[in-house]
Enzyme design. Structure first.
Site, PDB file in Angstrom:
ATOM      1  N   TYR A 141       0.839  -1.204   0.000  1.00 32.43           N
ATOM      2  CA  TYR A 141       0.000   0.000   0.000  1.00 32.43           C
ATOM      3  C   TYR A 141       0.877   1.259   0.000  1.00 32.43           C
ATOM      4  O   TYR A 141       0.721   2.151  -0.843  1.00 32.43           O
ATOM      5  CB  TYR A 141      -0.939   0.002   1.224  1.00 32.43           C
TER       6      TYR A 141
HETATM    7  N1  LIG Z   1      -8.661   6.862   5.594  1.00 33.21           N
HETATM    8  C1  LIG Z   1      -7.394   7.105   5.916  1.00 33.21           C
HETATM    9  O1  LIG Z   1      -7.029   7.109   7.121  1.00 33.21           O
HETATM   10  C2  LIG Z   1      -6.369   7.439   4.850  1.00 33.21           C
HETATM   11  C3  LIG Z   1      -5.054   7.733   5.253  1.00 33.21           C
HETATM   12  C4  LIG Z   1      -4.112   8.047   4.272  1.00 33.21           C
HETATM   13  C5  LIG Z   1      -4.476   8.085   2.941  1.00 33.21           C
HETATM   14  N2  LIG Z   1      -5.756   7.772   2.572  1.00 33.21           N
HETATM   15  C6  LIG Z   1      -6.113   7.815   1.145  1.00 33.21           C
HETATM   16  O2  LIG Z   1      -7.254   8.636   0.982  1.00 33.21           O
HETATM   17  C7  LIG Z   1      -8.007   8.200  -0.143  1.00 33.21           C
HETATM   18  C8  LIG Z   1      -9.470   8.042   0.245  1.00 33.21           C
HETATM   19  O3  LIG Z   1      -9.558   7.120   1.322  1.00 33.21           O
HETATM   20  P1  LIG Z   1     -10.920   6.844   2.100  1.00 33.21           P
HETATM   21  O4  LIG Z   1     -10.556   6.600   3.515  1.00 33.21           O
HETATM   22  O5  LIG Z   1     -11.922   7.883   1.784  1.00 33.21           O
HETATM   23  O6  LIG Z   1     -11.328   5.437   1.445  1.00 33.21           O
HETATM   24  P2  LIG Z   1     -12.714   4.961   0.807  1.00 33.21           P
HETATM   25  O7  LIG Z   1     -12.529   3.508   0.494  1.00 33.21           O
HETATM   26  O8  LIG Z   1     -13.848   5.363   1.675  1.00 33.21           O
HETATM   27  O9  LIG Z   1     -12.779   5.811  -0.530  1.00 33.21           O
HETATM   28  C9  LIG Z   1     -12.174   5.436  -1.744  1.00 33.21           C
HETATM   29  C10 LIG Z   1     -13.173   5.721  -2.846  1.00 33.21           C
HETATM   30  O10 LIG Z   1     -12.560   5.441  -4.094  1.00 33.21           O
HETATM   31  C11 LIG Z   1     -13.411   4.605  -4.873  1.00 33.21           C
HETATM   32  N3  LIG Z   1     -12.526   3.812  -5.727  1.00 33.21           N
HETATM   33  C12 LIG Z   1     -11.621   2.891  -5.336  1.00 33.21           C
HETATM   34  N4  LIG Z   1     -10.938   2.410  -6.393  1.00 33.21           N
HETATM   35  C13 LIG Z   1     -11.436   3.065  -7.486  1.00 33.21           C
HETATM   36  C14 LIG Z   1     -11.135   3.036  -8.871  1.00 33.21           C
HETATM   37  N5  LIG Z   1     -10.173   2.227  -9.361  1.00 33.21           N
HETATM   38  N6  LIG Z   1     -11.819   3.832  -9.715  1.00 33.21           N
HETATM   39  C15 LIG Z   1     -12.804   4.657  -9.237  1.00 33.21           C
HETATM   40  N7  LIG Z   1     -13.119   4.738  -7.929  1.00 33.21           N
HETATM   41  C16 LIG Z   1     -12.446   3.951  -7.068  1.00 33.21           C
HETATM   42  C17 LIG Z   1     -14.213   3.812  -3.878  1.00 33.21           C
HETATM   43  O11 LIG Z   1     -15.444   3.328  -4.370  1.00 33.21           O
HETATM   44  C18 LIG Z   1     -14.399   4.822  -2.752  1.00 33.21           C
HETATM   45  O12 LIG Z   1     -15.557   5.602  -2.929  1.00 33.21           O
HETATM   46  C19 LIG Z   1      -7.333   6.909  -0.628  1.00 33.21           C
HETATM   47  O13 LIG Z   1      -6.493   7.250  -1.706  1.00 33.21           O
HETATM   48  C20 LIG Z   1      -6.530   6.474   0.580  1.00 33.21           C
HETATM   49  O14 LIG Z   1      -5.411   5.702   0.195  1.00 33.21           O
HETATM   50  C21 LIG Z   1      -6.716   7.453   3.496  1.00 33.21           C
END
Ligand SMILES: NC(=O)c1ccc[n+]([C@@H]2O[C@H](COP(=O)([O-])OP(=O)(O)OC[C@H]3O[C@@H](n4cnc5c(N)ncnc54)[C@H](O)[C@@H]3O)[C@@H](O)[C@H]2O)c1
Length: 328
Positions: A141
């Site tokens: 990741y």
């Molecule tokens: N939640 C955390 O603590 C955290 C920390 C660091 C980074 N991030 C990053 O933040 C971003 C959002 O995370 P989140 O917590 O909202 O997760 P989440 O899973 O709630 O949101 C991700 C969204 O992207 C969509 N998605 C996934 N793959 C896709 C694709 N190939 N094409 C189109 N849509 C797609 C999903 O349906 C979902 O709505 C991610 O990139 C994650 O790596 C999150």
């Protein structure tokens, strides 16, 4: 400007969409709904159901809506799953990003914000992690996020696009119960789950070289994280084409696992029932990961509004919406 928010039906994306709307930007949500929820997309916001792996759909969306900038949040985010299914993570997070960058550079899009993660740092051995701390990710990741930063920066430099990578620390809280994170992948919901089941929360290792022996992390309220996107988007606009920014998004305050469990006990009303048990360390857990938030604060003038108690309280409201049996 009109912004394409990939992953805008996800937990963080839904908050970014609202923050952008609040400052008068136009937004379009692009999401494959693999983990997202279309009910999180506000009424009146155009929604395209599509994957970043679908180049034709991306090309069509950029043209149809006249997209000026992109906030790219769509990705897979579970560390353990990335270890079990690394090629799936490389495909979704790296190949998906490559497609998107090819589409936006062909369309002439001028701004690009990328959701990166503190996972790029791996096991940092410093008190405060600055953006200059070496990046040595320890799982697929984190690798996909670091490769993603390189791709975004290189594409921006080659095509005169202003770019930014935002390295999120531990994201928590919600703007309202219906926007809360429904996954159980990090400390706060894991503790909620144990309490709901009538079991003791678990601390993995209390023999780290920290003040109380448990791991220390930096938490950031998702509404503050969303406002940081607005700040960065504005900075790219002011600094212009060719700009590249890398910024940590955290509070810059360490909270130990034991302190967090105790706070959750207070906020939820579970009190002594939240007394944790201690088991062995998990491999790959760094003792301390706390952001230096200086660059966002001093260079971009952004400050966080919410403290850790507010994060726990709003996350708890969201948890109770989905688990009404949890409330005391
Ligand atoms: N939640 C955390 O603590 C955290 C920390 C660091 C980074 N991030 C990053 O933040 C971003 C959002 O995370 P989140 O917590 O909202 O997760 P989440 O899973 O709630 O949101 C991700 C969204 O992207 C969509 N998605 C996934 N793959 C896709 C694709 N190939 N094409 C189109 N849509 C797609 C999903 O349906 C979902 O709505 C991610 O990139 C994650 O790596 C999150």
């Amino acid at each position: 400007m009109t912004w394409l928010i990939t992953g805008g039906a996800g937990f963080i994306g839904a908050h970014v969409v609202r923050a952008m709307l609040d400052v008068g930007e136009q937004v379009v949500v692009y999401d494959d709904l693999s983990t997202g929820d279309p009910n999180r997309v506000p009424e009146g916001v155009p929604f395209v159901k599509g994957s970043t792996l679908d180049r034709d759909a991306l090309d069509g969306t950029l043209v149809e809506f006249g997209i000026d900038g992109v906030v790219h949040l769509a990705a897979k985010k579970q560390v353990a799953e990335s270890v079990a299914r690394p090629l799936h993570y490389y495909r979704e997070n790296v190949h998906g990003l490559q497609n998107l960058l090819e589409a936006v550079t062909a369309a002439g899009t001028r701004r690009f914000l990328f959701s990166s993660s503190a996972a790029v740092y791996g096991l940092p051995d410093v008190d405060l992690v600055s953006e200059d701390t070496p990046c040595v990710p320890i799982n697929p990741y984190g690798e996909t996020k670091l490769v993603g930063e390189w791709m975004v920066r290189a594409a921006g430099a080659a095509h005169g696009m202003a770019t930014a990578s935002l390295r999120y620390f531990n994201v928590a809280g919600a703007a309202g119960p219906q926007l809360a994170d429904t996954g159980v992948f990090n400390l706060i919901p894991m503790v909620f789950e144990k309490l709901t089941e009538g079991r003791a929360p678990v601390i993995f290792g209390d023999d780290y070289a920290t003040s109380d022996g448990t791991c220390v992390r930096d938490f950031i309220h998702v509404e503050d994280l969303a406002s940081a996107h607005v700040t960065v988007a504005r900075a790219l606009g002011e600094r212009g084409d060719g700009t590249d920014l890398t910024v940590n998004i955290g509070l810059g305050e360490g909270v130990s696992v034991r302190e967090m469990i105790s706070l959750i006990g207070e906020v939820t009303g579970y009190g002594p029932a939240a007394e944790p048990t201690v088991s062995a360390r998990r491999p790959g857990d760094p003792a301390r990961v706390v952001a230096s938030a200086d660059r966002m604060r001093e260079e971009l003038g952004w400050t966080a509004r919410y403290d850790v108690r507010e994060m726990v309280a709003s996350a708890w409201e969201g948890w109770c919406l989905h688990h009404p049996e949890a409330r005391r």
